[in-house]
Design an enzyme around this catalytic site. Structure first.
Site, PDB file in Angstrom:
ATOM      1  CB  ILE A   1      -0.954  -0.022   1.218  1.00 12.08           C
ATOM      2  CG1 ILE A   1      -1.936  -1.194   1.105  1.00 12.08           C
ATOM      3  CG2 ILE A   1      -1.714   1.301   1.333  1.00 12.08           C
ATOM      4  CD1 ILE A   1      -2.746  -1.482   2.359  1.00 12.08           C
TER       5      ILE A   1
ATOM      6  CG  ASP B   1       9.480  -0.383   5.121  1.00 17.86           C
ATOM      7  OD1 ASP B   1       9.947  -1.333   5.784  1.00 17.86           O
ATOM      8  OD2 ASP B   1       8.405  -0.465   4.509  1.00 17.86           O
TER       9      ASP B   1
ATOM     10  CB  THR C   1      -5.469   4.284   5.655  1.00 20.38           C
ATOM     11  OG1 THR C   1      -4.129   4.167   5.145  1.00 20.38           O
ATOM     12  CG2 THR C   1      -6.068   5.617   5.254  1.00 20.38           C
ATOM     13  CB  SER C   2      -1.886   1.421   8.860  1.00 16.98           C
ATOM     14  OG  SER C   2      -1.241   0.204   8.655  1.00 16.98           O
ATOM     15  NE  ARG C   3      -5.328  -4.090  11.133  1.00 15.19           N
ATOM     16  CZ  ARG C   3      -5.780  -4.117   9.885  1.00 15.19           C
ATOM     17  NH1 ARG C   3      -6.102  -2.994   9.282  1.00 15.19           N
ATOM     18  NH2 ARG C   3      -5.922  -5.262   9.245  1.00 15.19           N
TER      19      ARG C   3
ATOM     20  CG  ASP D   1     -10.358   3.804   6.700  1.00 16.49           C
ATOM     21  OD1 ASP D   1     -11.570   4.130   6.701  1.00 16.49           O
ATOM     22  OD2 ASP D   1      -9.953   2.718   6.246  1.00 16.49           O
TER      23      ASP D   1
ATOM     24  CD  GLU E   1     -10.922  -0.449  13.458  1.00 17.24           C
ATOM     25  OE1 GLU E   1     -10.286   0.573  13.140  1.00 17.24           O
ATOM     26  OE2 GLU E   1     -11.122  -1.384  12.677  1.00 17.24           O
TER      27      GLU E   1
HETATM   28  P1  NAI Z   1       2.854  -4.898   3.572  1.00 18.14           P
HETATM   29  O1  NAI Z   1       3.186  -6.049   4.463  1.00 18.14           O
HETATM   30  O2  NAI Z   1       2.955  -5.065   2.103  1.00 18.14           O
HETATM   31  O3  NAI Z   1       3.734  -3.635   3.971  1.00 18.14           O
HETATM   32  C1  NAI Z   1       4.019  -3.257   5.291  1.00 18.14           C
HETATM   33  C2  NAI Z   1       5.339  -2.502   5.263  1.00 18.14           C
HETATM   34  O4  NAI Z   1       5.579  -2.011   6.583  1.00 18.14           O
HETATM   35  C3  NAI Z   1       6.542  -3.389   4.884  1.00 18.14           C
HETATM   36  O5  NAI Z   1       7.307  -2.759   3.892  1.00 18.14           O
HETATM   37  C4  NAI Z   1       7.298  -3.521   6.190  1.00 18.14           C
HETATM   38  O6  NAI Z   1       8.706  -3.651   5.999  1.00 18.14           O
HETATM   39  C5  NAI Z   1       6.953  -2.208   6.858  1.00 18.14           C
HETATM   40  N1  NAI Z   1       7.221  -2.222   8.293  1.00 18.14           N
HETATM   41  C6  NAI Z   1       7.154  -3.247   9.155  1.00 18.14           C
HETATM   42  N2  NAI Z   1       7.532  -2.844  10.381  1.00 18.14           N
HETATM   43  C7  NAI Z   1       7.831  -1.532  10.265  1.00 18.14           C
HETATM   44  C8  NAI Z   1       8.280  -0.549  11.189  1.00 18.14           C
HETATM   45  N3  NAI Z   1       8.533  -0.854  12.467  1.00 18.14           N
HETATM   46  N4  NAI Z   1       8.461   0.705  10.734  1.00 18.14           N
HETATM   47  C9  NAI Z   1       8.246   1.027   9.431  1.00 18.14           C
HETATM   48  N5  NAI Z   1       7.841   0.129   8.519  1.00 18.14           N
HETATM   49  C10 NAI Z   1       7.619  -1.115   8.938  1.00 18.14           C
HETATM   50  O7  NAI Z   1       1.378  -4.451   4.003  1.00 18.14           O
HETATM   51  P2  NAI Z   1       0.336  -3.604   3.152  1.00 18.14           P
HETATM   52  O8  NAI Z   1      -0.487  -4.495   2.320  1.00 18.14           O
HETATM   53  O9  NAI Z   1       1.030  -2.458   2.516  1.00 18.14           O
HETATM   54  O10 NAI Z   1      -0.619  -3.076   4.317  1.00 18.14           O
HETATM   55  C11 NAI Z   1      -0.149  -2.165   5.287  1.00 18.14           C
HETATM   56  C12 NAI Z   1      -1.161  -2.096   6.405  1.00 18.14           C
HETATM   57  O11 NAI Z   1      -2.384  -1.507   5.913  1.00 18.14           O
HETATM   58  C13 NAI Z   1      -1.610  -3.479   6.932  1.00 18.14           C
HETATM   59  O12 NAI Z   1      -0.741  -3.934   7.940  1.00 18.14           O
HETATM   60  C14 NAI Z   1      -2.961  -3.176   7.493  1.00 18.14           C
HETATM   61  O13 NAI Z   1      -2.820  -2.869   8.858  1.00 18.14           O
HETATM   62  C15 NAI Z   1      -3.429  -1.932   6.743  1.00 18.14           C
HETATM   63  N6  NAI Z   1      -4.608  -2.158   5.912  1.00 18.14           N
HETATM   64  C16 NAI Z   1      -5.689  -1.329   6.078  1.00 18.14           C
HETATM   65  C17 NAI Z   1      -6.819  -1.509   5.323  1.00 18.14           C
HETATM   66  C18 NAI Z   1      -8.010  -0.592   5.445  1.00 18.14           C
HETATM   67  O14 NAI Z   1      -9.103  -0.939   4.980  1.00 18.14           O
HETATM   68  N7  NAI Z   1      -7.866   0.592   6.011  1.00 18.14           N
HETATM   69  C19 NAI Z   1      -6.924  -2.612   4.379  1.00 18.14           C
HETATM   70  C20 NAI Z   1      -5.713  -3.392   4.225  1.00 18.14           C
HETATM   71  C21 NAI Z   1      -4.610  -3.170   4.998  1.00 18.14           C
END
Ligand code: NAI
Length: 327
Positions: A153, A172, A230-232, A256, A261
């Site tokens: 994302i 990252d 928009t993450s957690r 988001d 929540e």
């Molecule tokens: P991903 O696994 O592809 O990317 C996560 C990135 O965060 C990776 O590059 C990882 O190296 C990095 N990371 C891990 N620990 C870290 C730290 N301590 N500091 C900085 N970076 C760090 O995951 P993706 O698909 O990009 O999703 C990201 C987040 O988005 C998910 O974990 C989820 O919580 C959230 N999400 C939210 C949605 C929504 O509807 N609002 C829907 C889908 C995901």
């Protein structure tokens, strides 16, 4: 296979029924938790979403009910006690990517709305108020955007912001070479906090990232920073963000996701008394925009969630390699 499907909504049923050809799916509106886990009795698979609580106690009860697979229909798995699932020998599968575009574009929607106040303009004009007072925004072009987490994302979000003409800084644990080539500059977290006009969170919720936005990090940010999550929800310490809004350090907050929540989001509570004082305080600020975890909510994403979840279950049934296995 017989699947107990928790936290189901009409749109889940629509997409899963469209793509399901072989399984018996029992849809429950209820979320999965210690009170509802008995609903999975006699099912071989449970299908759960982001606010289901798959604790060690729930996993033990699932094991006793005969459940053999936990199929998450989300990318994040912070709601699942992975160690407990491993100890009980129940594989956990997920949908690692259903539409990273959906979430990245929603983050952009929050930024544009907060900045240009289109939500307020919409209501004003409908009431015959055509004034521009208090609707002034700023050009995104040339502003510095800090991105924390450049996975699927975050990468798309960076590209979208570069396309608008922003300077993009990123943090990252692993730098992404393609992004660097495209112009994204990886910097230590402190620099992201200090230099960004807009900060957007795209890392997962882990022990390292819980409350990555707290009193200390907010104190490092530019006065009037725009913060987007928009993450957690657990990435942001809510009382600290309220304090930051009160002092004006945070000039705009787009969420988001929200730490508490699970008692609120995905439900129509318009006739209820909301007992969560933090969210009510947040909603009282004119510069806060909250959506209820709808980043993922596009047609493409829902189709992909259903197809991948059903493929995960099919692979388990066939004894094939579980490519989307978490544990
Ligand atoms: P991903 O696994 O592809 O990317 C996560 C990135 O965060 C990776 O590059 C990882 O190296 C990095 N990371 C891990 N620990 C870290 C730290 N301590 N500091 C900085 N970076 C760090 O995951 P993706 O698909 O990009 O999703 C990201 C987040 O988005 C998910 O974990 C989820 O919580 C959230 N999400 C939210 C949605 C929504 O509807 N609002 C829907 C889908 C995901």
């Amino acid at each position: 296979m017989k699947i107990a499907f928790f936290s189901s909504k009409m749109y889940d049923r629509e997409f899963f029924d469209r793509y399901n050809t072989r399984h018996e799916i029992i849809y429950f509106d209820a979320p999965l938790n210690e009170q509802t886990v008995n609903l999975a009795w006699d099912c071989e698979v449970i299908c759960a979403f982001v606010n289901d609580k798959i604790t060690a106690a729930v996993i033990a009860a699932l094991k006793a009910s005969g459940v053999r697979l936990i199929a998450l229909r989300s990318a994040g798995f912070n709601n699942t006690d992975i160690a407990a699932a491993k100890a009980c020998d129940i594989p956990v599968v997920r949908v690692p990517a259903y539409s990273p575009h959906a979430v990245a574009e929603h983050a952009l929607a929050l930024i544009l709305t907060l900045n240009r106040k289109t939500h307020k303009a919409y209501n004003r004009v409908r009431e015959g108020n055509f004034s521009l007072e208090r609707l002034m925004g700023f050009d995104l072009f040339g502003k510095t955007v800090g991105v924390i987490g450049t996975g699927k994302i975050g990468q798309i979000f960076c590209t979208n912001m570069l396309g608008i003409g922003c300077k993009v800084l990123a943090f990252d644990v692993i730098a992404h070479k393609d992004l660097e080539a495209a112009g994204v500059e990886y910097l230590p977290l402190i620099d992201i906090f200090q230099q960004s006009d807009i900060i957007s969170l795209h890392c997962p919720l882990t022990e390292q990232t819980r409350h990555i936005i707290d009193q200390n990090s907010i104190a490092m940010m530019k006065q009037g920073v725009m913060l987007i999550n928009t993450s957690r929800g657990g990435l942001v310490n809510t009382p600290a963000s309220i304090e930051g809004l009160k002092t004006g350090r945070i000039g705009y907050l787009g969420l988001d996701v929200y730490e508490q929540e699970e008692k609120l989001f995905f439900n129509d509570l318009s006739e209820n008394v909301i007992e969560d004082d933090d969210i009510m305080r947040l909603l009282s600020f004119p510069n806060v925009l909250i959506t209820s975890h709808q980043g993922f909510f596009t047609q493409e994403a829902l189709a992909e969630i259903a197809k991948t979840t059903l493929a995960n279950i099919k692979a388990f049934e066939a004894g094939n390699l579980l490519v989307n296995r978490v544990v």
